[in-house]
Design a protein around this motif. Structure first.
Motif: not given
Length: 345
Positions: A146-167
């Motif tokens: 289920d990507k309902t929560f995992a993807v937005p959370i990781l996207a939030n991290c990517a937008m903040a610059g602490i996770v690569d968008w490839k994740e």
């Protein structure tokens, strides 16, 4: 073995009357009840990221608007600092155990609003908790397919610059352009109520890390405006998608970071966040449960006129004229809340 004891019915009657008076006193100025939810580190973190994204990307906001939003951010990050658990993480509420989702969102919020130096100790403790739990892999395990929560959370991290968008997994936001009656046939990677996040986070991923496949890239490029139109139609007058702070925040930050900080959906979402903040500087998960709470209260009041057959002194006090008037006015309010058309979700 328990010893049987005779119940003092007169005491129960007095307690009932006290409870009824207390219940009536809890009504708001409009005559109904408001069900305020707990403050939430999860909601507060996403709201900070959304407001920070809007400030960063919107060059046309006035000085007074900028000051107002910055004040909200300052109060919120201070609230987060003072509600960190002893293990370094954050839970969904101040009384909740730490979890990796909320902790990653909070750490992202500190980075998003560029307060890394000021809150370096809190960030380090939070990151230590994340690493101990298992990091991104642990987040993915928590939600499975289920990507309902995992993807937005990781996207939030990517937008903040602490996770690569490839994740961050791509979301097929073009699917939102298909009529809703066909959603159940499409095997969407998110639940139906998360369509706003599918669109906004999907577009953010497409903007920051477009697919290599030229056909998919062309399809998604063509679907940007159309899916935004769908999002606009789904947004209620309050500006809050499902009246939920996290969902609305994901939409705001997702669109703002794709150059659409001035889009009407984002503007309405910012207004919703601005009006739903609590007095202590935090946000709840949802605005309130007024309709549910009011119907429960009315049911309790409506059932308060029963009497005992045993003796006059055990009669449960009947509802007064004022109480009955209060119930009638609440019924009018409940009727005013009724949806007159099919909900956009």
């Amino acid at each position: 073995m328990f010893e049987s004891r005779e119940i003092d019915r007169s005491r129960l009657v007095r307690a009932f009357e006290t409870a009824r008076k207390d219940l009536l006193s809890e009504r708001n100025s409009n005559g109904h009840w408001t069900g305020q939810l707990s403050t939430s580190a999860l909601s507060t973190a996403t709201a900070i990221s959304a407001l920070s994204a809007w400030l960063r990307e919107n060059s046309k906001c006035s000085a007074s608007q900028r000051l107002q939003i910055q004040t909200l951010i300052d109060r919120a990050v201070d609230w987060l600092k003072h509600h960190q658990n002893t293990d370094g993480g954050w839970g969904d509420t101040p009384k909740s155990y730490s979890n990796i989702s909320t902790t990653m969102l909070v750490v992202s919020a500190f980075h998003f609003c560029e307060r890394q130096n000021e809150f370096a100790e809190s960030i380090a403790r939070g990151q230590h908790y994340i690493d101990q739990i298992g990091g991104i892999a642990a987040l993915r395990r928590r939600y499975g397919k289920d990507k309902t929560f995992a993807v937005p959370i990781l996207a939030n991290c990517a937008m903040a610059g602490i996770v690569d968008w490839k994740e961050v997994s791509a979301l097929p936001f073009e699917a939102a352009c298909v009529p809703q009656k066909f959603y159940h046939l499409m095997q969407l990677p998110v639940v139906s109520y998360a369509i706003p996040a599918l669109v906004a986070i999907g577009q953010a991923k497409f903007h920051h890390d477009p697919p290599r496949n030229p056909f998919i890239r062309l399809l998604r490029k063509y679907s940007v405006r159309r899916s935004l139109n769908v999002l606009t139609k789904m947004q209620p007058s309050s500006g809050g998608f499902l009246e939920a702070i996290p969902l609305t925040s994901f939409v705001v930050m997702g669109l703002a970071t794709t150059g659409q900080a001035e889009h009407p959906v984002v503007t309405a979402g910012i207004d919703f966040l601005n009006h739903s903040v609590l007095s202590d500087g935090s946000w709840p998960i949802d605005t309130n449960l007024a309709t549910w709470t009011t119907t429960l209260a009315i049911n309790a009041m409506a059932g308060s006129g029963s009497t005992s057959n045993e003796s006059p002194d055990t009669t449960v006090p009947a509802a007064s004229a004022a109480t009955e008037l209060a119930m009638v006015s609440c019924l009018d309010w409940i009727l005013s809340c009724q949806n007159q058309q099919v909900h956009p979700f």
